[in-house]
Design a protein around this motif. Structure first.
Motif, mmCIF file in Angstrom:
data_model
loop_
_atom_site.group_PDB
_atom_site.id
_atom_site.type_symbol
_atom_site.label_atom_id
_atom_site.label_comp_id
_atom_site.label_asym_id
_atom_site.label_seq_id
_atom_site.Cartn_x
_atom_site.Cartn_y
_atom_site.Cartn_z
ATOM 1 N N ARG A 143 0.839 -1.211 0.000
ATOM 2 C CA ARG A 143 0.000 0.000 0.000
ATOM 3 C C ARG A 143 0.868 1.252 0.000
ATOM 4 O O ARG A 143 0.573 2.228 -0.690
ATOM 5 C CB ARG A 143 -0.920 -0.009 1.218
ATOM 6 N N ALA A 144 1.948 1.219 0.784
ATOM 7 C CA ALA A 144 2.842 2.376 0.847
ATOM 8 C C ALA A 144 3.489 2.651 -0.510
ATOM 9 O O ALA A 144 3.725 3.809 -0.870
ATOM 10 C CB ALA A 144 3.916 2.151 1.918
ATOM 11 N N ARG A 145 3.769 1.611 -1.265
ATOM 12 C CA ARG A 145 4.364 1.782 -2.594
ATOM 13 C C ARG A 145 3.333 2.241 -3.627
ATOM 14 O O ARG A 145 3.705 2.691 -4.710
ATOM 15 C CB ARG A 145 4.984 0.456 -3.067
ATOM 16 N N GLY A 146 2.056 2.077 -3.316
ATOM 17 C CA GLY A 146 1.016 2.446 -4.269
ATOM 18 C C GLY A 146 0.870 1.464 -5.412
ATOM 19 O O GLY A 146 0.322 1.804 -6.464
ATOM 20 N N TRP A 147 1.316 0.226 -5.214
ATOM 21 C CA TRP A 147 1.214 -0.782 -6.249
ATOM 22 C C TRP A 147 -0.213 -1.326 -6.344
ATOM 23 O O TRP A 147 -0.868 -1.544 -5.319
ATOM 24 C CB TRP A 147 2.125 -1.969 -5.947
ATOM 25 N N PRO A 148 -0.707 -1.601 -7.531
ATOM 26 C CA PRO A 148 -1.908 -2.427 -7.638
ATOM 27 C C PRO A 148 -1.604 -3.801 -7.049
ATOM 28 O O PRO A 148 -0.453 -4.269 -7.086
ATOM 29 C CB PRO A 148 -2.165 -2.515 -9.143
ATOM 30 N N LEU A 149 -2.624 -4.469 -6.508
ATOM 31 C CA LEU A 149 -2.396 -5.745 -5.821
ATOM 32 C C LEU A 149 -3.387 -6.801 -6.305
ATOM 33 O O LEU A 149 -4.603 -6.556 -6.344
ATOM 34 C CB LEU A 149 -2.541 -5.565 -4.310
ATOM 35 N N VAL A 150 -2.851 -7.958 -6.661
ATOM 36 C CA VAL A 150 -3.658 -9.132 -6.979
ATOM 37 C C VAL A 150 -3.367 -10.184 -5.914
ATOM 38 O O VAL A 150 -2.205 -10.485 -5.632
ATOM 39 C CB VAL A 150 -3.321 -9.694 -8.376
ATOM 40 N N VAL A 151 -4.414 -10.725 -5.310
ATOM 41 C CA VAL A 151 -4.271 -11.752 -4.282
ATOM 42 C C VAL A 151 -4.663 -13.100 -4.872
ATOM 43 O O VAL A 151 -5.727 -13.233 -5.478
ATOM 44 C CB VAL A 151 -5.153 -11.442 -3.056
ATOM 45 N N VAL A 152 -3.789 -14.081 -4.693
ATOM 46 C CA VAL A 152 -4.120 -15.463 -5.027
ATOM 47 C C VAL A 152 -4.430 -16.181 -3.714
ATOM 48 O O VAL A 152 -3.550 -16.315 -2.860
ATOM 49 C CB VAL A 152 -2.972 -16.164 -5.770
ATOM 50 N N ASP A 153 -5.671 -16.549 -3.538
ATOM 51 C CA ASP A 153 -6.189 -17.256 -2.364
ATOM 52 C C ASP A 153 -6.435 -16.350 -1.161
ATOM 53 O O ASP A 153 -7.557 -16.194 -0.709
ATOM 54 C CB ASP A 153 -5.288 -18.428 -1.948
ATOM 55 N N GLN A 154 -5.401 -15.759 -0.613
ATOM 56 C CA GLN A 154 -5.576 -15.032 0.643
ATOM 57 C C GLN A 154 -4.442 -14.038 0.838
ATOM 58 O O GLN A 154 -3.384 -14.210 0.223
ATOM 59 C CB GLN A 154 -5.611 -16.022 1.809
ATOM 60 N N PRO A 155 -4.717 -12.986 1.660
ATOM 61 C CA PRO A 155 -5.905 -12.714 2.481
ATOM 62 C C PRO A 155 -7.006 -12.026 1.676
ATOM 63 O O PRO A 155 -6.816 -11.679 0.502
ATOM 64 C CB PRO A 155 -5.359 -11.784 3.551
ATOM 65 N N LEU A 156 -8.155 -11.795 2.335
ATOM 66 C CA LEU A 156 -9.254 -11.064 1.718
ATOM 67 C C LEU A 156 -9.061 -9.582 2.006
ATOM 68 O O LEU A 156 -9.036 -9.165 3.161
ATOM 69 C CB LEU A 156 -10.609 -11.529 2.286
ATOM 70 N N LEU A 157 -8.902 -8.794 0.957
ATOM 71 C CA LEU A 157 -8.653 -7.366 1.103
ATOM 72 C C LEU A 157 -9.623 -6.598 0.214
ATOM 73 O O LEU A 157 -9.779 -6.938 -0.965
ATOM 74 C CB LEU A 157 -7.212 -7.024 0.712
ATOM 75 N N PRO A 158 -10.247 -5.557 0.729
ATOM 76 C CA PRO A 158 -11.260 -4.846 -0.060
ATOM 77 C C PRO A 158 -10.706 -4.091 -1.258
ATOM 78 O O PRO A 158 -11.412 -3.827 -2.222
ATOM 79 C CB PRO A 158 -11.889 -3.892 0.961
ATOM 80 N N ASP A 159 -9.411 -3.727 -1.213
ATOM 81 C CA ASP A 159 -8.841 -2.894 -2.270
ATOM 82 C C ASP A 159 -7.976 -3.691 -3.236
ATOM 83 O O ASP A 159 -7.207 -3.118 -4.009
ATOM 84 C CB ASP A 159 -8.016 -1.765 -1.653
ATOM 85 N N ALA A 160 -8.083 -5.029 -3.225
ATOM 86 C CA ALA A 160 -7.234 -5.865 -4.073
ATOM 87 C C ALA A 160 -8.098 -6.759 -4.957
ATOM 88 O O ALA A 160 -9.186 -7.193 -4.561
ATOM 89 C CB ALA A 160 -6.308 -6.731 -3.215
ATOM 90 N N ALA A 161 -7.596 -7.030 -6.157
ATOM 91 C CA ALA A 161 -8.220 -8.051 -6.995
ATOM 92 C C ALA A 161 -7.864 -9.416 -6.413
ATOM 93 O O ALA A 161 -6.783 -9.602 -5.856
ATOM 94 C CB ALA A 161 -7.720 -7.938 -8.427
ATOM 95 N N ARG A 162 -8.770 -10.392 -6.535
ATOM 96 C CA ARG A 162 -8.506 -11.686 -5.908
ATOM 97 C C ARG A 162 -9.065 -12.815 -6.740
ATOM 98 O O ARG A 162 -10.140 -12.712 -7.328
ATOM 99 C CB ARG A 162 -9.131 -11.759 -4.512
ATOM 100 N N VAL A 163 -8.298 -13.934 -6.757
ATOM 101 C CA VAL A 163 -8.797 -15.191 -7.287
ATOM 102 C C VAL A 163 -8.472 -16.272 -6.269
ATOM 103 O O VAL A 163 -7.371 -16.331 -5.727
ATOM 104 C CB VAL A 163 -8.179 -15.517 -8.666
ATOM 105 N N GLY A 164 -9.461 -17.101 -5.974
ATOM 106 C CA GLY A 164 -9.273 -18.191 -5.025
ATOM 107 C C GLY A 164 -10.020 -19.412 -5.504
ATOM 108 O O GLY A 164 -10.287 -19.574 -6.688
ATOM 109 N N CYS A 165 -10.360 -20.291 -4.568
ATOM 110 C CA CYS A 165 -11.166 -21.460 -4.904
ATOM 111 C C CYS A 165 -12.230 -21.643 -3.842
ATOM 112 O O CYS A 165 -12.214 -20.982 -2.795
ATOM 113 C CB CYS A 165 -10.298 -22.705 -5.061
ATOM 114 N N GLN A 166 -13.137 -22.561 -4.083
ATOM 115 C CA GLN A 166 -14.242 -22.813 -3.162
ATOM 116 C C GLN A 166 -13.753 -23.720 -2.031
ATOM 117 O O GLN A 166 -14.059 -24.910 -1.970
ATOM 118 C CB GLN A 166 -15.411 -23.437 -3.920
#
Length: 351
Positions: A143-166
């Motif tokens: 966040r401090a770097r201002g990078w866009p963020l993609v999350v694979v699996d975890q954690p759950l973050l409101p400001d990040a794109a995410r892909v996980g599984c059921q």
């Protein structure tokens, strides 16, 4: 003796009879040229000895490094031995590589991810968090770097794109399969959850407070399906094969021993199979084992592993597409989850 002048982009443009911009596009925006023209430009560059645009100069001109920082929760040795991670990252790379992006791997440590200081000094355009703990300090550094963020699996973050599984649904599938086979005494084998740093026995309540979303979700899925059946929960001390083997040894030494073990990854399940073989415990005659992931080794283990399949390649492909979308200035889309299914093989059988 005079040093030979290094060929320049202008030299290539003059040799081909095109503009400077056209030569630049041949390297940086190949979709802007016909295949024939790009081939002529690159052939002339090779003949002249022109190596292509200087990466440092290009980075300064575009304010882009071309690097994707991949934040891992593991050491590189553990990461390279994890087939699920390998499949996922390979699929991600196949998506981003044609667009000139490469992966910068930042290994994890005791903080649940890479040290924040390492993230703050890394040169990258975007971050991919691969299965990090909820409060990993590296996330605040992103966040401090201002990078866009993609999350694979975890954690759950409101400001990040995410892909996980059921996760929860997959765990329930595995537990119901064992119940249908007649099992009533279960072990649950979890990866290091950071609740007990040395690994060992967990209560259900403590396991539900694990620092990893997938651990909590899979535990909830198991327990919901198992109902009131007796359950013991064991945690590996770390993410290495040695830690998994040690945890599996403790789990299988319990009295009474579980007749079935639900493992939160194939890596853990393969460790249970190995320890069972060492102890002379027949699988599936005396012990049934179920994994999670359906990574490549699951199909050729002895016996072949019953497991919950998630499409690891699809997960990596979606993560790569999210990276490109965010780099292009797109908005963060809603989270996505790949479906799961149960693959029944030889490691499970009736009591």
């Amino acid at each position: 003796m005079t040093r030979r002048r290094r060929p320049t982009l202008d030299d290539v443009a003059e040799a081909v009879g095109v503009s400077r911009a056209t030569v630049s596009n041949a390297y940086n925006r190949p979709d802007q040229l016909s295949g024939e023209l790009r081939e002529r430009v690159l052939r002339a560059a090779t003949e002249l000895g022109y190596p292509g645009p200087d990466p440092t100069a290009r980075s300064l001109a575009t304010s882009r490094t071309g690097a994707i920082a991949v934040l891992l929760d593991t050491s590189l040795s553990a990461a390279f031995s994890d087939p699920a991670l390998s499949v996922t990252l390979d699929a991600l790379t196949r998506v981003v590589d044609p667009h000139g992006h490469a992966l910068l791997l930042l290994p994890g440590g005791s903080e649940g991810g890479p040290p924040a200081s390492r993230v703050l000094t890394a040169q990258a355009d975007v971050a991919v968090a691969y299965s990090l703990a909820d409060e990993a300090p590296a996330l605040e550094a992103v966040r401090a770097r201002g990078w866009p963020l993609v999350v694979v699996d975890q954690p759950l973050l409101p400001d990040a794109a995410r892909v996980g599984c059921q996760d929860r649904a997959g765990a329930a599938l595995a537990a119901r399969h064992l119940l249908e086979l007649g099992h009533r005494r279960f072990g649950i084998f979890a990866a290091c959850s950071r609740i007990t740093p040395g690994g060992g026995a967990l209560t259900v309540a403590s396991a539900a407070r694990a620092a990893f979303h997938d651990t909590r979700e899979r535990l909830a899925g198991y327990l919901a399906a198992l109902g009131s059946a007796p359950v013991v929960v064991e945690e590996a001390a770390g993410l290495s094969a040695e830690s998994a083997m040690a945890g599996a040894s403790v789990l299988l030494a319990r009295t009474p021993r579980p007749t079935a073990v639900l493992c939160m990854s194939d890596q853990l399940a393969l460790a249970v199979l190995a320890v069972a073989a060492q102890l002379g415990i027949g699988v599936p005659e005396e012990l049934s084992v179920v994994g999670f992931d359906d990574s490549p080794p699951a199909g050729w283990s002895s016996p072949p592993l019953t497991t919950v399949r998630q499409d690891l390649a699809a997960k990596g492909r979606i993560a790569g597409e999210l990276v490109l979308e965010l780099l292009a200035g797109g908005q963060v889309p809603p989270p996505s989850e790949v479906p799961v299914s149960l693959v029944v093989r030889g490691s499970t059988g009736p009591v």
